[in-house]
Scaffold this motif. Structure first.
Motif, mmCIF file in Angstrom:
data_model
loop_
_atom_site.group_PDB
_atom_site.id
_atom_site.type_symbol
_atom_site.label_atom_id
_atom_site.label_comp_id
_atom_site.label_asym_id
_atom_site.label_seq_id
_atom_site.Cartn_x
_atom_site.Cartn_y
_atom_site.Cartn_z
ATOM 1 N N THR B 275 -7.570 3.581 15.745
ATOM 2 C CA THR B 275 -7.683 5.045 15.834
ATOM 3 C C THR B 275 -6.829 5.744 14.768
ATOM 4 O OG1 THR B 275 -8.030 4.757 18.199
ATOM 5 C CG2 THR B 275 -7.565 6.999 17.430
ATOM 6 N N ALA B 276 -5.645 5.199 14.530
ATOM 7 C CA ALA B 276 -4.734 5.850 13.570
ATOM 8 C C ALA B 276 -4.857 5.266 12.155
ATOM 9 C CB ALA B 276 -3.300 5.708 14.062
ATOM 10 N N LEU B 277 -5.803 4.320 11.981
ATOM 11 C CA LEU B 277 -5.948 3.694 10.656
ATOM 12 C C LEU B 277 -6.411 4.722 9.624
ATOM 13 C CD1 LEU B 277 -5.896 0.925 9.133
ATOM 14 C CD2 LEU B 277 -8.322 0.715 9.676
ATOM 15 N N GLU B 278 -5.813 4.649 8.449
ATOM 16 C CA GLU B 278 -6.178 5.571 7.361
ATOM 17 C C GLU B 278 -6.858 4.788 6.241
ATOM 18 O OE1 GLU B 278 -3.103 8.233 6.071
ATOM 19 O OE2 GLU B 278 -2.029 8.000 7.986
ATOM 20 N N PRO B 279 -7.521 5.490 5.339
ATOM 21 C CA PRO B 279 -8.134 4.784 4.196
ATOM 22 C C PRO B 279 -7.060 4.055 3.390
ATOM 23 C CG PRO B 279 -8.949 7.031 4.341
ATOM 24 C CD PRO B 279 -7.814 6.934 5.305
ATOM 25 N N VAL B 280 -7.349 2.790 3.047
ATOM 26 C CA VAL B 280 -6.355 1.968 2.359
ATOM 27 C C VAL B 280 -6.939 1.354 1.093
ATOM 28 C CG1 VAL B 280 -5.033 1.388 4.444
ATOM 29 C CG2 VAL B 280 -6.998 -0.033 3.793
ATOM 30 N N ALA B 281 -6.055 0.787 0.286
ATOM 31 C CA ALA B 281 -6.466 0.062 -0.920
ATOM 32 C C ALA B 281 -5.433 -1.022 -1.189
ATOM 33 C CB ALA B 281 -6.543 1.013 -2.111
ATOM 34 N N THR B 282 -5.837 -2.047 -1.927
ATOM 35 C CA THR B 282 -4.861 -3.061 -2.327
ATOM 36 C C THR B 282 -4.109 -2.554 -3.552
ATOM 37 O OG1 THR B 282 -6.429 -4.193 -3.773
ATOM 38 C CG2 THR B 282 -6.279 -4.965 -1.477
ATOM 39 N N VAL B 283 -2.872 -3.055 -3.700
ATOM 40 C CA VAL B 283 -2.034 -2.559 -4.789
ATOM 41 C C VAL B 283 -1.506 -3.651 -5.717
ATOM 42 C CG1 VAL B 283 -1.304 -0.476 -3.604
ATOM 43 C CG2 VAL B 283 -0.035 -2.591 -3.231
ATOM 44 N N GLY B 284 -1.730 -4.903 -5.388
ATOM 45 C CA GLY B 284 -1.193 -5.973 -6.239
ATOM 46 C C GLY B 284 -2.282 -6.941 -6.633
ATOM 47 N N TYR B 285 -1.890 -8.210 -6.719
ATOM 48 C CA TYR B 285 -2.855 -9.235 -7.104
ATOM 49 C C TYR B 285 -3.244 -10.133 -5.935
ATOM 50 C CZ TYR B 285 -1.573 -7.781 -11.821
ATOM 51 O OH TYR B 285 -1.357 -7.051 -12.955
ATOM 52 N N LYS B 286 -2.871 -9.709 -4.715
ATOM 53 C CA LYS B 286 -3.258 -10.463 -3.523
ATOM 54 C C LYS B 286 -3.919 -9.491 -2.545
ATOM 55 C CE LYS B 286 0.731 -12.379 -2.336
ATOM 56 N NZ LYS B 286 1.521 -13.265 -1.452
ATOM 57 N N PRO B 287 -4.965 -9.952 -1.855
ATOM 58 C CA PRO B 287 -5.687 -9.023 -0.970
ATOM 59 C C PRO B 287 -4.906 -8.595 0.278
ATOM 60 C CG PRO B 287 -6.953 -11.066 -1.320
ATOM 61 C CD PRO B 287 -5.639 -11.248 -1.986
ATOM 62 N N ASP B 288 -3.733 -9.184 0.510
ATOM 63 C CA ASP B 288 -2.948 -8.714 1.666
ATOM 64 C C ASP B 288 -1.927 -7.645 1.273
ATOM 65 O OD1 ASP B 288 -1.130 -10.303 0.305
ATOM 66 O OD2 ASP B 288 -0.675 -11.626 1.999
ATOM 67 N N GLN B 289 -1.919 -7.277 -0.004
ATOM 68 C CA GLN B 289 -1.003 -6.214 -0.461
ATOM 69 C C GLN B 289 -1.741 -4.880 -0.348
ATOM 70 O OE1 GLN B 289 -0.476 -8.477 -4.178
ATOM 71 N NE2 GLN B 289 1.718 -8.175 -3.922
ATOM 72 N N VAL B 290 -1.610 -4.264 0.820
ATOM 73 C CA VAL B 290 -2.451 -3.112 1.184
ATOM 74 C C VAL B 290 -1.591 -1.898 1.473
ATOM 75 C CG1 VAL B 290 -4.112 -2.292 2.908
ATOM 76 C CG2 VAL B 290 -4.200 -4.677 2.146
ATOM 77 N N LYS B 291 -1.990 -0.758 0.947
ATOM 78 C CA LYS B 291 -1.258 0.486 1.208
ATOM 79 C C LYS B 291 -2.221 1.623 1.521
ATOM 80 C CE LYS B 291 3.222 0.024 -0.846
ATOM 81 N NZ LYS B 291 4.048 0.179 -2.038
ATOM 82 N N LYS B 292 -1.685 2.661 2.184
ATOM 83 C CA LYS B 292 -2.494 3.854 2.461
ATOM 84 C C LYS B 292 -2.770 4.575 1.148
ATOM 85 C CE LYS B 292 -0.411 4.470 6.956
ATOM 86 N NZ LYS B 292 0.669 5.107 7.714
ATOM 87 N N LEU B 293 -4.014 5.013 0.981
ATOM 88 C CA LEU B 293 -4.362 5.688 -0.275
ATOM 89 C C LEU B 293 -3.565 6.963 -0.479
ATOM 90 C CD1 LEU B 293 -8.131 4.878 -0.459
ATOM 91 C CD2 LEU B 293 -6.606 4.810 -2.421
ATOM 92 N N ARG B 294 -3.241 7.663 0.610
ATOM 93 C CA ARG B 294 -2.520 8.939 0.425
ATOM 94 C C ARG B 294 -1.084 8.718 -0.072
ATOM 95 N NH1 ARG B 294 0.912 9.989 4.835
ATOM 96 N NH2 ARG B 294 0.313 8.844 6.724
#
Lengths: 176, 428
Positions: B275-294
């Motif tokens: 419910t509280a999940l926001e749009p995210v994107a990866t930030v490094g070279y591994k797919p588990d490096q994930v941050k909120k786009l905002r």
């Protein structure tokens, strides 16, 4: 059965992926030999020189966790194989890479983290040799002037059978 | 003791147990593409075994580099084409009919609940969306699959993920799977399968479930699986209605026999409320490096890529087009859209989606995997940055020295307008 053992290439990083082992741009090759010059070309590891002549002598890779993650490309074990590397020792592997190694009659040997840490701290990366005793399931590392360290490993019986058969095609063709 | 869906599939397909802990399964569908199959074909020929175990169970497509970009790619395509012809493989998809394998094969109805599926492609886990055990394998496993119709596995344990709550506007299946990978890490599911359960999954379309299962391998999983339900029946209905004599209830009852039992034993259970999940994107070279786009300020991009087996389906293009409509790509940003199959391309054309993208300055390519793995149709130059709907952000993945930020089609479309990574909620 293939031959195993020789000078060790230490790659001190976890999560080395298949794109680093052999970049996708070389996947349009239709022979294994053509992959040879591009092994580890895109490896992101400070100080690592993919074109260093010493790389050509290595027969064993020792590395950290989750080696070979990513793509299913068997081009990764092939690129190692055509460079004479038939053993990779790691704390853990990605499933497909590990299976690909044994399917080719090569070895992906998993060791506990303590053993891997011990190797990285003790061995001299420039001079370490690794003898592989497949039947005794023992690795003997030697370096410098008479320094050595012996480490036990355990293969699952299916993987050991694939190594002895020379690979999965040989095993499956004889059995199914 | 109850069984998981994977245990049920293993029990019904086990052909041999050569050693404790290894099960050799009979395979229902062997899928092939032109990158990993030719060396298997060459090896079979060299061994004098240029044959297939059952031509009707082998499906092949030229998808990774198509139309061929050079002589080597053309040779690979030719090797696959000639082999398919020699071995009477009817379901071979050549130029004009070809699309990204993990979008094309489900669309053709080849994947059914309870099936075992292998392909020389790590994203084969996509097909678990149908309640199949679908695993990516290497060329040798593929070769044995082609020749003998079997494949060996260590029976995997199962991680069960229950996804509760409700996805907010602007948050999609891609955000859910990136959050799952962040939680599990890149090897948190190695030698395991991931089962997706819960109201959020139940409400998802097959397209969304495929997005979810597609990236299970990025957490190391052998396969991602969803329980087959009425949504699965609807998707497969044109292909199975005859088999079930036009009785959907019968089809549903038959599909449901593959559900994991309520008392099945899991290696691990994870509950996620989105419910509280926001749009995210990866930030490094591994797919588990994930941050909120905002939280990602001023990350300039050079390219937007919308496509791939993760997010190149019609619903993905619709969402992206709804954001792109009436806008232009930011100055200096190039956009590339690759509808994943000819059918998706055609429907996108009829719905005006293709024109929407073209009006915004996008290049629309034929269906192909090319850009995702840096082989063709959208390779990055050194130092360039791409907002991408694909599944891997490895160093050099889309081109040597390039940076890939993985995100949903909505987020990629929004980033194209902004010229930098952007939260799609500001563009809905």
């Amino acid at each position: 059965m293939k031959t195993f053992g020789g000078p060790v290439l230490f790659l001190d990083r976890s999560d080395i992926n298949t794109d680093e082992i052999i970049p996708a741009k070389y996947l349009n090759e239709v022979t294994k030999e053509a992959l040879g010059p591009h092994l580890l070309e895109d490896l992101k590891l400070p100080g690592f020189e993919p074109k260093a002549p010493s790389l050509g002598n290595c027969r064993v890779v020792a590395t950290r966790a989750n080696f070979g993650c990513g793509s299913s490309r068997e081009h990764a074990p092939w690129a190692l194989e055509v460079n004479g590397i038939t053993v990779v020792i790691a704390e853990s592997f990605a499933r497909i890479f590990r299976q690909n190694m044994f399917n080719c009659g090569m070895m992906a040997i998993e060791l506990p983290a303590d053993d891997i840490n011990g190797l990285f701290s003790a061995c001299d990366p420039a001079s370490t040799m690794c003898d592989v005793d497949f039947h005794e399931e023992t690795l003997i590392f030697s370096w410098g002037k008479g320094k050595s360290k012996s480490v036990r490993f355990a293969l699952n019986p299916f993987d050991a059978a694939l190594v002895e058969a020379g690979g999965w095609v040989e095993f499956a063709d004889a059995r199914y | 003791m109850g069984k998981t869906i994977t245990q049920k599939i293993f029990d019904t397909h086990v052909k041999d147990e050569p050693f404790p802990g290894t099960k050799v399964l009979s395979i229902d569908v062997v899928l092939c593409h032109e990158i990993t199959t030719p060396i298997a074909i060459a090896d079979l020929m060299a061994r004098g075994k240029d044959r297939v175990f059952d031509a009707s169970k082998i499906k092949a497509v030229i998808d990774h580099v198509t139309p061929p970009k050079d002589s080597k790619s053309a040779t690979q395509a030719k090797m696959l084409r000639d082999w398919a012809t020699r071995n009477n493989i009817v379901d071979f998809f050549d130029i004009g009919y070809n699309g990204v394998c993990h979008a094309l094969f489900p669309e053709k109805g080849f994947i059914r609940p309870g099936y075992t599926v292998i392909m020389g492609d790590s994203h084969t886990c996509t097909h678990g969306a149908f309640g199949a055990f679908a695993a990516g394998v290497g060329t040798t496993d593929l070769e044995v699959g082609i020749l003998k119709g079997v494949c060996a596995f260590r029976p995997p344990q199962t991680i069960r993920i229950d996804v509760a709550g409700k996805l907010a506007a602007g948050v999609f299946a891609k955000d859910v799977i990136l959050e799952v990978i962040r939680t599990l890490t890149v090897n948190g599911a190695t030698d395991r399968v991931i089962e997706f359960h819960g109201q959020v999954i139940d409400a998802m379309t097959m397209d969304e479930r495929m997005t979810l299962c597609n990236m299970a391998v990025e957490a190391g999983a052998t396969s991602g699986l969803c329980m087959p339900d009425a949504e699965t029946v609807d998707y497969l209905w044109p292909f199975v209605c005859g088999q079930y004599k036009n009785d959907r209830a019968e089809a549903l009852a038959d599909f449901r026999k593959w559900h994991s039992d309520p008392d099945a034993v899991y290696d691990k259970r994870i509950a996620i409320d989105v419910t509280a999940l926001e749009p995210v994107a990866t930030v490094g070279y591994k797919p588990d490096q994930v941050k909120k786009l905002r939280e990602l300020f001023d990350v300039r991009i050079d390219q937007v890529y919308i496509g791939s087996c993760t997010n190149g389906r019609l619903s993905d293009l619709r969402i992206a087009a709804s954001i792109v409509k009436g806008t232009r790509l930011a100055k200096g940003v190039r956009g590339i859209v690759s509808p994943a199959t000819p059918k998706i391309f055609e429907e996108a054309m009829l719905e005006g989606i293709i024109k929407t993208f073209m009006d915004a300055g996008y290049c629309v390519t034929n269906p192909t995997c090319g850009a995702c793995l840096g082989m063709s149709n959208g390779v990055l130059a050194e130092g360039e940055v791409c907002a991408s709907t694909t599944n891997r952000n490895f160093f050099g993945r889309m081109g040597k020295g390039g940076m890939v930020h993985l995100m949903s089609p909505a987020s990629a479309a929004a980033s194209g307008i902004a010229g930098k990574l952007a939260d799609p909620r500001e563009y809905l």
